[in-house]
Scaffold this motif. Structure first.
Motif, mmCIF file in Angstrom:
data_model
loop_
_atom_site.group_PDB
_atom_site.id
_atom_site.type_symbol
_atom_site.label_atom_id
_atom_site.label_comp_id
_atom_site.label_asym_id
_atom_site.label_seq_id
_atom_site.Cartn_x
_atom_site.Cartn_y
_atom_site.Cartn_z
ATOM 1 N N LYS A 35 0.760 -1.382 0.286
ATOM 2 C CA LYS A 35 0.016 0.464 0.042
ATOM 3 C C LYS A 35 0.636 1.160 -0.316
ATOM 4 C CE LYS A 35 -3.465 2.365 2.910
ATOM 5 N NZ LYS A 35 -3.781 1.871 3.918
ATOM 6 N N GLU B 2 -4.660 6.817 -0.407
ATOM 7 C CA GLU B 2 -4.435 5.548 0.191
ATOM 8 C C GLU B 2 -6.454 4.869 0.067
ATOM 9 O OE1 GLU B 2 -5.512 4.249 5.346
ATOM 10 O OE2 GLU B 2 -5.201 6.620 4.144
ATOM 11 N N ALA B 3 -7.285 5.598 -0.357
ATOM 12 C CA ALA B 3 -7.834 5.472 -1.471
ATOM 13 C C ALA B 3 -7.214 4.070 -2.213
ATOM 14 C CB ALA B 3 -9.263 5.640 -1.224
ATOM 15 N N LYS B 4 -7.018 4.489 -3.324
ATOM 16 C CA LYS B 4 -7.710 3.986 -4.297
ATOM 17 C C LYS B 4 -5.955 2.950 -4.445
ATOM 18 C CE LYS B 4 -7.987 8.098 -7.580
ATOM 19 N NZ LYS B 4 -8.771 8.701 -6.933
ATOM 20 N N ASP C 92 -5.417 1.187 -1.825
ATOM 21 C CA ASP C 92 -6.771 -0.053 -1.231
ATOM 22 C C ASP C 92 -7.236 -1.113 -2.350
ATOM 23 O OD1 ASP C 92 -5.334 0.437 1.457
ATOM 24 O OD2 ASP C 92 -7.300 1.504 1.946
ATOM 25 N N ALA C 93 -8.269 0.187 -3.118
ATOM 26 C CA ALA C 93 -8.894 -0.191 -4.797
ATOM 27 C C ALA C 93 -7.763 -0.794 -5.102
ATOM 28 C CB ALA C 93 -9.097 0.837 -5.071
ATOM 29 N N SER D 45 -7.207 -4.107 -3.250
ATOM 30 C CA SER D 45 -8.742 -5.246 -3.374
ATOM 31 C C SER D 45 -8.358 -5.923 -4.911
ATOM 32 C CB SER D 45 -9.791 -4.210 -3.211
ATOM 33 O OG SER D 45 -10.678 -5.064 -2.802
ATOM 34 N N SER E 214 -11.594 0.172 -9.457
ATOM 35 C CA SER E 214 -12.762 1.856 -9.022
ATOM 36 C C SER E 214 -11.868 3.045 -9.401
ATOM 37 C CB SER E 214 -13.612 1.371 -8.310
ATOM 38 O OG SER E 214 -14.507 2.225 -7.992
ATOM 39 N N GLY E 215 -12.269 4.364 -9.677
ATOM 40 C CA GLY E 215 -11.489 5.718 -8.641
ATOM 41 C C GLY E 215 -10.267 5.689 -10.310
#
Length: 215
Positions: free
Chosen positions: A162, A173-175, A177-178, A181, A199-200
């Motif tokens: 990450k 951080e969100a991307k 994690d995406a 995942s 996504s994103g």
């Protein structure tokens, strides 16, 4: 005389009756003994068959577990026996390279993170000394290609952590994690543009990072 005959007949009758009782009891005991022996043999056979079944089931479960933990990785570049190798899930880059015969003398190992875990279906490219200028020492596993300035290390989106993903422009951080995942759910990326399926991540972000990533 008659009394004596009568007594004799009674004694004979008693003898016959007693003999019959003794003989009958002996037969019953023999039958019982034979039944017990038969039951014991059957019990032993059943126990032996059950143990064999358990051993077979255990062997089958062990083989299935071993097969499930095996992964396949393509190791190429400056290794002695390039090709697809089979290793155990959780093994590291250096172990995959060892499975391919090890590095050649002109390999440049500093371009790889040899301690990085390997994913099923991953491609590991070992560059040569003539490519040393493209990579920084201690970089993530690479598969070829230039960085943004021709010397930066490429981030392998199939194995990067990450924190490593977050070093890429436009990846927070969100991307990050995406991305992790997505690869855990769908398997490793086949090409760098597959990251657009996450996504994103749109074309704008991909244009910023496509020269900084590899698979």
């Amino acid at each position: 005389m008659k009394q004596k005959n009568l007594i004799g007949i009674l004694l004979i009758a008693v003898f016959v009756v007693v003999t019959g009782i003794i003989f009958g009891t002996g037969q019953e005991r023999g039958e019982s003994s034979r039944m017990l022996e038969s039951a014991a043999i059957t019990d032993t056979q059943d126990t032996g068959e059950t143990e064999k079944q358990k051993e077979t089931e255990t062997e089958t479960e062990t083989k299935a577990s071993e097969q499930a933990s095996q992964i396949y990785v393509y190791v190429c570049g400056h290794v002695k026996e390039p090709g697809v190798v089979r290793i155990t899930s959780g093994q590291r880059v250096y172990e995959a390279i060892d499975a391919a015969g090890g590095m050649t003398e002109d390999a440049y190992p500093d371009a790889l993170n040899l301690a990085s875990p390997v994913n099923d279906g991953e491609k590991i490219y070992v560059p040569g000394q003539d490519e040393a200028s493209k990579y920084d020492a201690g970089s993530e596993t690479v598969s070829g290609g230039d960085g943004a300035d021709g010397s930066a290390a490429l981030v392998n989106i199939n194995s990067a952590s990450k924190e490593e993903l977050m070093t890429l422009p436009g990846i927070g951080e969100a991307k990050a994690d995406a991305i992790i995942s997505y690869r855990e759910t769908n398997g490793p990326f086949s090409s760098t543009d597959d990251i657009l399926n996450v996504s994103g991540i749109k074309e704008g972000v991909y244009d910023q990072i496509k020269s900084l990533i590899c698979v």
